[in-house]
Design a protein around this motif. Structure first.
Motif, mmCIF file in Angstrom:
data_model
loop_
_atom_site.group_PDB
_atom_site.id
_atom_site.type_symbol
_atom_site.label_atom_id
_atom_site.label_comp_id
_atom_site.label_asym_id
_atom_site.label_seq_id
_atom_site.Cartn_x
_atom_site.Cartn_y
_atom_site.Cartn_z
ATOM 1 N N ALA A 1 17.640 90.417 60.609
ATOM 2 C CA ALA A 1 18.946 91.006 60.290
ATOM 3 C C ALA A 1 18.908 91.748 58.964
ATOM 4 N N LEU A 2 18.206 91.195 57.985
ATOM 5 C CA LEU A 2 18.095 91.858 56.688
ATOM 6 C C LEU A 2 17.289 93.153 56.794
ATOM 7 N N ALA A 3 16.210 93.119 57.571
ATOM 8 C CA ALA A 3 15.372 94.312 57.712
ATOM 9 C C ALA A 3 16.134 95.464 58.362
ATOM 10 N N ILE B 1 15.339 94.259 47.723
ATOM 11 C CA ILE B 1 14.046 93.731 48.147
ATOM 12 C C ILE B 1 14.193 92.228 48.379
ATOM 13 N N VAL B 2 13.880 91.789 49.600
ATOM 14 C CA VAL B 2 13.998 90.375 49.942
ATOM 15 C C VAL B 2 12.624 89.862 50.367
ATOM 16 N N PHE B 3 12.148 88.841 49.666
ATOM 17 C CA PHE B 3 10.845 88.262 49.991
ATOM 18 C C PHE B 3 11.040 87.026 50.848
ATOM 19 N N LEU B 4 10.368 87.000 51.999
ATOM 20 C CA LEU B 4 10.406 85.842 52.881
ATOM 21 C C LEU B 4 9.390 84.832 52.358
ATOM 22 N N ALA B 5 9.877 83.833 51.614
ATOM 23 C CA ALA B 5 9.021 82.921 50.846
ATOM 24 C C ALA B 5 8.554 81.758 51.711
ATOM 25 N N VAL B 6 7.445 81.973 52.408
ATOM 26 C CA VAL B 6 6.898 80.987 53.332
ATOM 27 C C VAL B 6 5.657 80.347 52.719
ATOM 28 N N GLY B 7 5.466 79.052 52.993
ATOM 29 C CA GLY B 7 4.242 78.394 52.550
ATOM 30 C C GLY B 7 4.479 76.945 52.183
ATOM 31 N N LEU C 1 13.586 89.782 33.895
ATOM 32 C CA LEU C 1 13.660 91.245 33.924
ATOM 33 C C LEU C 1 15.010 91.753 34.418
ATOM 34 N N SER C 2 15.905 90.837 34.755
ATOM 35 C CA SER C 2 17.235 91.191 35.294
ATOM 36 C C SER C 2 17.118 92.105 36.510
ATOM 37 N N LEU C 3 16.202 91.768 37.400
ATOM 38 C CA LEU C 3 16.026 92.543 38.633
ATOM 39 C C LEU C 3 17.036 92.050 39.665
ATOM 40 N N ASN C 4 18.206 92.608 39.607
ATOM 41 C CA ASN C 4 19.280 92.158 40.479
ATOM 42 C C ASN C 4 19.087 92.582 41.931
ATOM 43 N N ASN C 5 18.085 93.428 42.178
ATOM 44 C CA ASN C 5 17.826 93.879 43.548
ATOM 45 C C ASN C 5 16.713 93.062 44.217
ATOM 46 N N PHE C 6 16.337 91.951 43.608
ATOM 47 C CA PHE C 6 15.291 91.094 44.152
ATOM 48 C C PHE C 6 15.882 89.739 44.522
ATOM 49 N N SER C 7 15.512 89.245 45.702
ATOM 50 C CA SER C 7 15.922 87.896 46.114
ATOM 51 C C SER C 7 14.881 87.357 47.078
ATOM 52 N N ILE C 8 14.975 86.074 47.405
ATOM 53 C CA ILE C 8 14.029 85.457 48.328
ATOM 54 C C ILE C 8 14.769 84.683 49.409
ATOM 55 N N VAL C 9 14.117 84.542 50.535
ATOM 56 C CA VAL C 9 14.558 83.594 51.559
ATOM 57 C C VAL C 9 13.715 82.344 51.358
ATOM 58 N N PRO C 10 14.281 81.284 50.767
ATOM 59 C CA PRO C 10 13.475 80.093 50.461
ATOM 60 C C PRO C 10 13.058 79.367 51.746
ATOM 61 N N ALA C 11 11.766 79.391 52.050
ATOM 62 C CA ALA C 11 11.280 78.763 53.282
ATOM 63 C C ALA C 11 10.056 77.893 53.023
ATOM 64 N N MET D 1 19.263 84.405 43.158
ATOM 65 C CA MET D 1 18.039 84.901 43.793
ATOM 66 C C MET D 1 17.926 84.448 45.252
ATOM 67 N N ASP D 2 18.875 83.663 45.721
ATOM 68 C CA ASP D 2 18.834 83.132 47.083
ATOM 69 C C ASP D 2 19.467 84.143 48.030
ATOM 70 N N ALA D 3 18.647 84.736 48.891
ATOM 71 C CA ALA D 3 19.162 85.749 49.811
ATOM 72 C C ALA D 3 20.203 85.189 50.759
ATOM 73 N N ARG D 4 20.121 83.900 51.062
ATOM 74 C CA ARG D 4 21.092 83.310 51.981
ATOM 75 C C ARG D 4 22.489 83.316 51.380
ATOM 76 N N GLN D 5 22.588 83.234 50.061
ATOM 77 C CA GLN D 5 23.885 83.329 49.397
ATOM 78 C C GLN D 5 24.267 84.783 49.160
ATOM 79 N N LYS D 6 23.274 85.573 48.782
ATOM 80 C CA LYS D 6 23.528 86.980 48.451
ATOM 81 C C LYS D 6 23.964 87.777 49.674
ATOM 82 N N PHE D 7 23.398 87.433 50.838
ATOM 83 C CA PHE D 7 23.695 88.179 52.065
ATOM 84 C C PHE D 7 24.261 87.221 53.125
#
Length: 368
Positions: free
Chosen positions: A77-79, A133-139, A157-167, A294-300
């Protein structure tokens, strides 16, 4: 550090196989919990060579394989969202979601970038300041420190356009889940060396005592694996439910304290849905409150999909809990192939089904 060839020596491998056969007075059932171990056990014919005295079954050692369906659906959905790029490891692209994979989403115009580390995703955010930019954080715990470092740097760096999907997921709670299954057959574990590099292995002893199973930390090369199997058989034969470190050239009792500190700074332990297993208590990590932006689930949250359906025709959970071998699945190599997978274990480079598909048809061989 010894040369790698020493850990693939054919004569030494055969000697260890002979020792294992001589030591085992009955068949034992051992589970590895690392996809890299699974692949080399199959690739080098170790599993079949020892089938008369040790049954090797393969646990949930592939984080790609256990990533919840709804997180794949969320990434899709994000892509497909305007002005959003999903950064992912390549293994994730063909993992089926409820209706499509990331690769299929890319074919529909979704914006997906393959990266090799979380810091690559961070670089994307700096290069494309007007895109999300959303990183799918798997591992497992192995890769969690790198993601945590990316979150820290993005915050600094105050990169407000960066977030992750914590997985990120945790190995030990999954082992506990398997041991509590009513049809569990595991009598000893080969623990994941790379995970223990981060976590250490002190926490394994209460587990070994509780479930009365020996645990041997081992590496990934044939000699490592055979030494680990031999030690586990020796412990089983003497009735000792203890932890032994057969990967001491890399793993220390306390683990990597710096990496643990970074994980603790950014994450806290949380219950986690594992694909095929359901919710595992303490089975993963979530971002701490101070990093919630930074949590994409909250941001989106507006594009969060409903809970994904389970894998209808894939028996990946049965494979990863040791109930069946990949070839016992009716779909194996027929309706389920790496090109057209029904589930994640056939896709990932660490998946058990992918290992059997690639290596099992080969003749039994001793590594050379």
């Amino acid at each position: 550090m010894k040369h790698l060839d020493e850990y693939r020596d054919a004569a030494a491998s055969q000697s260890l196989i002979t020792d294992i056969r001589a030591r085992a007075t009955r068949p034992w059932v051992l589970m590895d919990v690392c996809g890299g171990q699974t692949h080399n056990l199959v690739r080098y014919g170790i599993e079949r060579e020892l089938a008369d005295c040790v049954e090797l079954i393969h646990g949930p050692g592939c984080p790609v394989c256990v990533t919840a369906t709804e997180l794949i659906d969320f990434a899709v959905a994000l892509a497909l969202r305007p002005n959003t790029i999903v950064a992912s490891f390549g293994d994730m692209l063909r993992v089926p979601g409820s209706s499509q994979s990331l690769m299929q989403a890319r074919e529909r115009g979704g914006k997906i970038q393959i990266v090799y580390s979380p810091l690559d995703a961070l670089a994307l955010a700096r290069q494309h300041p007007k895109a999300e930019i959303v990183f799918l954080a798997v591992g497992f715990e192995t890769t969690a420190p790198a993601t945590a470092l990316a979150v820290i740097q993005a915050t600094q760096l105050s990169l407000n356009n960066f977030s992750i999907v914590p997985a990120h997921v945790r190995v030990l709670p999954a082992m506990e889940t398997i041991m509590q299954m009513p049809d569990n057959r595991v009598e000893g574990f080969l623990a994941a060396g790379h995970v223990c590099c981060i976590t250490g292995f002190e926490s394994y002893q209460p587990f070994a005592s509780r479930f009365r199973v020996p645990i041997v930390i081992t590496g990934f090369e044939p000699i490592d694996l055979l030494r680990g199997i031999l030690k586990t058989v020796e412990l089983l034969e003497t009735g000792l439910a203890i932890v032994k470190n057969q990967y001491s050239r890399t793993v220390q009792r306390q683990g990597n304290l710096a990496a643990q500190s970074i994980i603790d700074q950014v994450y806290e332990v949380d219950d986690r849905d594992w694909r095929g297993f359901g919710t595992i208590s303490g089975g993963g990590y979530r971002l701490r409150a101070e990093y919630s932006l930074m949590d994409a689930r909250q941001k989106f949250a507006d594009v969060l999909p409903p809970k994904g359906r389970g894998d209808v025709d894939c028996r990946g959970a049965d494979v990863m809990s040791g109930k069946i071998k990949p070839k016992q699945c009716p779909a194996f190599a027929t309706t389920c192939t790496p090109q057209s997978p029904l589930g994640a274990p056939m896709v990932s480079s660490e998946g058990a089904c992918a290992a059997y598909y690639r290596f099992e048809p080969l003749p039994i061989k001793v590594p050379s």
